[in-house]
Design a protein around this motif. Structure first.
Motif, PDB file in Angstrom:
ATOM      1  N   PHE A   1      42.352  44.253   8.370  1.00 38.60           N
ATOM      2  CA  PHE A   1      42.200  43.661   9.659  1.00 38.60           C
ATOM      3  C   PHE A   1      41.994  43.066   9.121  1.00 38.60           C
ATOM      4  N   ARG A   2      41.409  41.349   9.880  1.00 37.85           N
ATOM      5  CA  ARG A   2      40.553  39.991   9.160  1.00 37.85           C
ATOM      6  C   ARG A   2      39.907  39.433  10.487  1.00 37.85           C
ATOM      7  N   LYS A   3      38.852  39.981  10.868  1.00 40.23           N
ATOM      8  CA  LYS A   3      38.133  38.567  11.466  1.00 40.23           C
ATOM      9  C   LYS A   3      38.248  36.968  11.263  1.00 40.23           C
ATOM     10  N   VAL A   4      39.656  35.814  12.317  1.00 39.51           N
ATOM     11  CA  VAL A   4      39.206  34.756  11.399  1.00 39.51           C
ATOM     12  C   VAL A   4      38.916  33.721  13.031  1.00 39.51           C
ATOM     13  N   ALA A   5      38.259  32.597  12.751  1.00 38.03           N
ATOM     14  CA  ALA A   5      37.326  31.714  13.515  1.00 38.03           C
ATOM     15  C   ALA A   5      37.732  30.660  13.362  1.00 38.03           C
ATOM     16  N   LEU A   6      38.689  29.958  14.364  1.00 40.32           N
ATOM     17  CA  LEU A   6      39.222  28.596  14.366  1.00 40.32           C
ATOM     18  C   LEU A   6      39.016  27.501  15.049  1.00 40.32           C
ATOM     19  N   ALA A   7      38.217  26.557  14.603  1.00 39.52           N
ATOM     20  CA  ALA A   7      38.347  25.269  15.717  1.00 39.52           C
ATOM     21  C   ALA A   7      39.787  25.166  17.066  1.00 39.52           C
ATOM     22  N   PRO A   8      39.696  24.725  18.085  1.00 34.11           N
ATOM     23  CA  PRO A   8      40.431  23.994  18.955  1.00 34.11           C
ATOM     24  C   PRO A   8      41.896  23.666  17.793  1.00 34.11           C
ATOM     25  N   GLY A   9      43.265  24.641  18.471  1.00 33.82           N
ATOM     26  CA  GLY A   9      43.973  23.494  17.534  1.00 33.82           C
ATOM     27  C   GLY A   9      44.334  24.059  16.396  1.00 33.82           C
TER      28      GLY A   9
ATOM     29  N   VAL B   1      41.179  38.643  15.618  1.00 34.99           N
ATOM     30  CA  VAL B   1      40.751  39.714  14.884  1.00 34.99           C
ATOM     31  C   VAL B   1      42.282  40.129  14.259  1.00 34.99           C
ATOM     32  N   VAL B   2      42.493  39.659  13.625  1.00 36.66           N
ATOM     33  CA  VAL B   2      44.077  39.857  13.281  1.00 36.66           C
ATOM     34  C   VAL B   2      44.170  41.099  12.399  1.00 36.66           C
ATOM     35  N   GLN B   3      45.369  42.680  13.084  1.00 35.86           N
ATOM     36  CA  GLN B   3      45.005  43.722  12.441  1.00 35.86           C
ATOM     37  C   GLN B   3      47.015  43.514  12.102  1.00 35.86           C
ATOM     38  N   VAL B   4      46.396  44.905  10.544  1.00 37.26           N
ATOM     39  CA  VAL B   4      48.405  45.307  10.722  1.00 37.26           C
ATOM     40  C   VAL B   4      48.540  45.920  10.106  1.00 37.26           C
ATOM     41  N   TYR B   5      49.808  46.559  10.491  1.00 35.74           N
ATOM     42  CA  TYR B   5      49.915  48.244  10.571  1.00 35.74           C
ATOM     43  C   TYR B   5      51.268  48.613  10.420  1.00 35.74           C
ATOM     44  N   ALA B   6      51.042  49.877   9.715  1.00 38.24           N
ATOM     45  CA  ALA B   6      51.803  50.150   8.724  1.00 38.24           C
ATOM     46  C   ALA B   6      53.446  50.763   9.457  1.00 38.24           C
ATOM     47  N   THR B   7      54.072  50.323   9.539  1.00 36.67           N
ATOM     48  CA  THR B   7      54.941  52.162   9.878  1.00 36.67           C
ATOM     49  C   THR B   7      56.431  52.407   9.282  1.00 36.67           C
ATOM     50  N   LEU B   8      56.215  53.789   8.400  1.00 38.67           N
ATOM     51  CA  LEU B   8      56.769  54.586   7.258  1.00 38.67           C
ATOM     52  C   LEU B   8      57.377  54.898   7.265  1.00 38.67           C
ATOM     53  N   PRO B   9      58.612  54.786   6.061  1.00 41.04           N
ATOM     54  CA  PRO B   9      60.076  55.435   6.724  1.00 41.04           C
ATOM     55  C   PRO B   9      60.481  56.388   7.166  1.00 41.04           C
ATOM     56  N   ALA B  10      61.429  56.636   8.310  1.00 41.45           N
ATOM     57  CA  ALA B  10      61.842  57.801   9.482  1.00 41.45           C
ATOM     58  C   ALA B  10      61.753  58.983   8.439  1.00 41.45           C
ATOM     59  N   ALA B  11      61.758  58.646   7.685  1.00 46.95           N
ATOM     60  CA  ALA B  11      62.166  60.506   6.937  1.00 46.95           C
ATOM     61  C   ALA B  11      60.631  60.965   6.777  1.00 46.95           C
ATOM     62  N   VAL B  12      59.841  60.100   7.144  1.00 44.67           N
ATOM     63  CA  VAL B  12      57.980  60.456   7.104  1.00 44.67           C
ATOM     64  C   VAL B  12      57.959  61.121   7.917  1.00 44.67           C
ATOM     65  N   THR B  13      57.132  62.126   8.491  1.00 38.24           N
ATOM     66  CA  THR B  13      56.643  63.218   9.412  1.00 38.24           C
ATOM     67  C   THR B  13      54.691  62.782   9.641  1.00 38.24           C
ATOM     68  N   ALA B  14      54.418  61.120   9.731  1.00 41.72           N
ATOM     69  CA  ALA B  14      53.218  60.876  10.187  1.00 41.72           C
ATOM     70  C   ALA B  14      52.906  60.042  11.454  1.00 41.72           C
ATOM     71  N   GLU B  15      51.341  59.293  11.071  1.00 39.02           N
ATOM     72  CA  GLU B  15      51.879  59.115  12.735  1.00 39.02           C
ATOM     73  C   GLU B  15      52.743  57.950  12.627  1.00 39.02           C
ATOM     74  N   PRO B  16      53.243  57.258  14.236  1.00 39.22           N
ATOM     75  CA  PRO B  16      54.119  56.295  14.422  1.00 39.22           C
ATOM     76  C   PRO B  16      53.385  55.145  13.681  1.00 39.22           C
ATOM     77  N   ARG B  17      52.384  54.406  13.647  1.00 37.23           N
ATOM     78  CA  ARG B  17      51.447  53.503  13.510  1.00 37.23           C
ATOM     79  C   ARG B  17      50.433  53.402  12.167  1.00 37.23           C
ATOM     80  N   ARG B  18      50.260  52.695  11.513  1.00 39.12           N
ATOM     81  CA  ARG B  18      48.781  53.005  10.899  1.00 39.12           C
ATOM     82  C   ARG B  18      48.310  51.465  10.451  1.00 39.12           C
ATOM     83  N   LEU B  19      47.034  51.806  11.011  1.00 42.79           N
ATOM     84  CA  LEU B  19      45.998  50.494  10.358  1.00 42.79           C
ATOM     85  C   LEU B  19      45.673  50.314   9.260  1.00 42.79           C
ATOM     86  N   VAL B  20      46.257  49.087   8.632  1.00 43.77           N
ATOM     87  CA  VAL B  20      45.859  49.148   7.230  1.00 43.77           C
ATOM     88  C   VAL B  20      45.816  48.153   6.526  1.00 43.77           C
TER      89      VAL B  20
END
Length: 173
Positions: free
Chosen positions: A116-124, A95-114
């Motif tokens: 994600f996707r589950k990827v199935a792969l064969a060996p190699g 499960v590949v997750q992508v997080y965003a860190t907002l600009p320093a001037a913003v008083t929000a959560e340090p990292r926001r999940l924006v």
């Protein structure tokens, strides 16, 4: 005081299930067969595999690399692409997750999940996956309205919120 249990004895009281889930699958099944015998071992191996799946454990390993990101001012979206590689000898899913860190001037959560996707792969095997993040997902609530703060946003690809595997910075305006 004597305490008794009504729970049936399984033969696995001394075997740590989490330790089994971290072994190579073949090793775990062999150990269970030695302890329990053929028939019971197959049932226990299935249970251990299910525990591993539920806790995000795997019998293979994944790498994330070649992250690229760009902001499209017309569409007001950030497009991210990352290569996911199964570096192990078994098929698996990540499960590949992508997080965003907002600009320093913003008083929000340090990292926001924006995204994600589950990827199935064969060996190699490797696969390039692309995420499109609308600018609306980067807004904050301020003075009674949702606002996009212009500035420097850092996007990270991760296995979870603490395990960053790749990052890229983008200016959003």
């Amino acid at each position: 005081m004597l305490v008794t249990s009504r729970r049936p004895m399984t033969g696995l009281e001394d075997v740590d299930r989490l330790a089994l889930s971290e072994m190579a699958q073949d090793e775990a099944v062999d150990l269970l067969r030695r302890i329990l015998g053929e028939e019971r071992a197959d049932a226990e191996a299935a249970a251990v595999a299910r525990v591993a799946e539920l806790y995000g454990l795997s019998y293979t390993s994944f790498a994330h690399g070649s992250l690229e990101a760009a902001y499209n001012t017309v569409a007001k979206t950030v497009t991210l692409s990352v290569t996911v590689t199964n570096g192990g000898t078994r098929q698996g899913a990540d499960v590949v997750q992508v997080y965003a860190t907002l600009p320093a001037a913003v008083t929000a959560e340090p990292r926001r999940l924006v995204a994600f996707r589950k990827v199935a792969l064969a060996p190699g095997a490797s696969q390039r996956i692309t995420f499109t993040v609308p600018a609306d997902d980067l807004t904050i609530w301020s003075a009674g309205a949702w606002k996009l703060v212009p500035g420097f946003y850092t996007f990270v690809v991760a296995r979870d919120s603490r395990t960053v595997t790749a990052q890229w910075a983008v200016t959003v305006n």
